[in-house]
Design a protein around this motif. Sequence first.
Motif, PDB file in Angstrom:
ATOM      1  N   MET A 199       1.367  -1.298  -0.161  1.00  0.00           N
ATOM      2  CA  MET A 199       0.477   0.421  -0.614  1.00  0.00           C
ATOM      3  C   MET A 199       0.547   0.814  -0.173  1.00  0.00           C
ATOM      4  O   MET A 199       1.800   1.091   0.467  1.00  0.00           O
ATOM      5  N   LEU A 200       0.170   2.633  -0.803  1.00  0.00           N
ATOM      6  CA  LEU A 200       0.778   3.713  -0.688  1.00  0.00           C
ATOM      7  C   LEU A 200       1.734   4.516   0.572  1.00  0.00           C
ATOM      8  O   LEU A 200       0.736   3.771   1.713  1.00  0.00           O
ATOM      9  N   LYS A 201       2.149   4.713   0.971  1.00  0.00           N
ATOM     10  CA  LYS A 201       2.670   5.655   2.160  1.00  0.00           C
ATOM     11  C   LYS A 201       2.214   7.070   2.210  1.00  0.00           C
ATOM     12  O   LYS A 201       3.128   8.035   1.936  1.00  0.00           O
ATOM     13  N   LEU A 202       1.275   7.309   1.607  1.00  0.00           N
ATOM     14  CA  LEU A 202       0.186   8.352   2.248  1.00  0.00           C
ATOM     15  C   LEU A 202      -1.086   8.620   3.356  1.00  0.00           C
ATOM     16  O   LEU A 202      -1.307   7.230   3.643  1.00  0.00           O
ATOM     17  N   SER A 203      -1.683   9.234   4.033  1.00  0.00           N
ATOM     18  CA  SER A 203      -1.888   9.969   4.671  1.00  0.00           C
ATOM     19  C   SER A 203      -3.448   9.252   4.133  1.00  0.00           C
ATOM     20  O   SER A 203      -3.984   9.402   3.134  1.00  0.00           O
ATOM     21  N   ILE A 204      -4.017   8.362   4.979  1.00  0.00           N
ATOM     22  CA  ILE A 204      -5.934   8.227   4.879  1.00  0.00           C
ATOM     23  C   ILE A 204      -6.561   9.934   4.312  1.00  0.00           C
ATOM     24  O   ILE A 204      -7.282   9.203   3.324  1.00  0.00           O
ATOM     25  N   ALA A 205      -6.212  10.185   4.797  1.00  0.00           N
ATOM     26  CA  ALA A 205      -6.712  11.761   4.570  1.00  0.00           C
ATOM     27  C   ALA A 205      -6.720  12.218   3.271  1.00  0.00           C
ATOM     28  O   ALA A 205      -7.337  12.435   1.946  1.00  0.00           O
ATOM     29  N   PHE A 206      -5.922  12.175   2.388  1.00  0.00           N
ATOM     30  CA  PHE A 206      -4.750  12.139   1.229  1.00  0.00           C
ATOM     31  C   PHE A 206      -5.732  11.053   0.492  1.00  0.00           C
ATOM     32  O   PHE A 206      -6.298  11.104  -0.762  1.00  0.00           O
ATOM     33  N   ARG A 207      -5.324  10.079   1.227  1.00  0.00           N
ATOM     34  CA  ARG A 207      -6.151   8.940  -0.196  1.00  0.00           C
ATOM     35  C   ARG A 207      -7.658   9.275  -0.180  1.00  0.00           C
ATOM     36  O   ARG A 207      -8.353   8.753  -1.546  1.00  0.00           O
ATOM     37  N   LEU A 208      -8.023   9.656   0.732  1.00  0.00           N
ATOM     38  CA  LEU A 208      -9.720   9.887   1.008  1.00  0.00           C
ATOM     39  C   LEU A 208     -10.127  11.122  -0.420  1.00  0.00           C
ATOM     40  O   LEU A 208     -11.410  10.742  -1.140  1.00  0.00           O
ATOM     41  N   ARG A 209      -9.015  12.309  -0.289  1.00  0.00           N
ATOM     42  CA  ARG A 209      -9.805  12.658  -1.071  1.00  0.00           C
ATOM     43  C   ARG A 209      -9.308  12.835  -2.493  1.00  0.00           C
ATOM     44  O   ARG A 209     -10.003  12.682  -3.514  1.00  0.00           O
ATOM     45  N   LEU A 210      -8.328  12.112  -2.535  1.00  0.00           N
ATOM     46  CA  LEU A 210      -8.149  11.604  -4.063  1.00  0.00           C
ATOM     47  C   LEU A 210      -8.769  10.194  -4.869  1.00  0.00           C
ATOM     48  O   LEU A 210      -9.651  10.052  -6.300  1.00  0.00           O
ATOM     49  N   SER A 211      -9.635   9.596  -3.880  1.00  0.00           N
ATOM     50  CA  SER A 211     -11.150   8.806  -4.191  1.00  0.00           C
ATOM     51  C   SER A 211     -11.682   9.484  -4.569  1.00  0.00           C
ATOM     52  O   SER A 211     -13.335   9.140  -5.326  1.00  0.00           O
TER      53      SER A 211
END
Length: 220
Positions: A1-13
């Motif tokens: 899994m990418l080392k990205l914050s949960i907030a960033f993954r949510l916004r990008l999705s």
Amino acid sequence: MLKLSIAFRLRLSLAIAIGSALLQTGAWLELGIYGAIACLWSLALKTPKNLLTKLLGAELICLSLLALPLGWERAIFLLIRSLICLLAMNSFLLTLPPHSFGVALSSLPLPTGIKEIVLLAGQYLEILLSEVTKMQRAAKCRGLSGSSGWLRYASAAMIGSLYLRSFDRAERVYGAMVIRGYQGRFPGESKLSSQERLGFLVAISIATIITLTSYLKFTG
């Protein structure tokens, strides 16, 4: 899994899902671009393929019943567009660490009441799925194996029992949350780093260009 914050993954999705949902009907090229982006996003998150396939299949069956009366061409476009939206969001949800959705939700500019409702609804769904798993295990212990056996076991009375059991457990969970100091606030703030803010702005710009192009092509 990418080392990205949960907030960033949510916004990008959300950017992928909302951008594709706003596409002009019949914009097949732009739809294909969003489809490729959603597939790459799912691969980058390393979404479990078996769970994702089963979930998408069940959701598309329900959507097809609503889309088919609109005509074949329009229905196919709507189904593919819905598939892209579901692929983006399901990829995020299936790779979400346990009990971290509230942290991601806290980063969005939404009213506190809406955040609390969504968080509690998600908690109740987890409880409901847990109770369903227990009932399926009990059915197998009684020799009711296979889909037909499970359907016989899950009668109207058992569905009512499932609801009562899950509702009672949900009340106990909420009571435990209140005892531990829950007041509708989230356990922490999830903020974007400077690199993630830049990446999100780039993603929003790309999504806006693709979506607007689908409308300009038809008006031109």
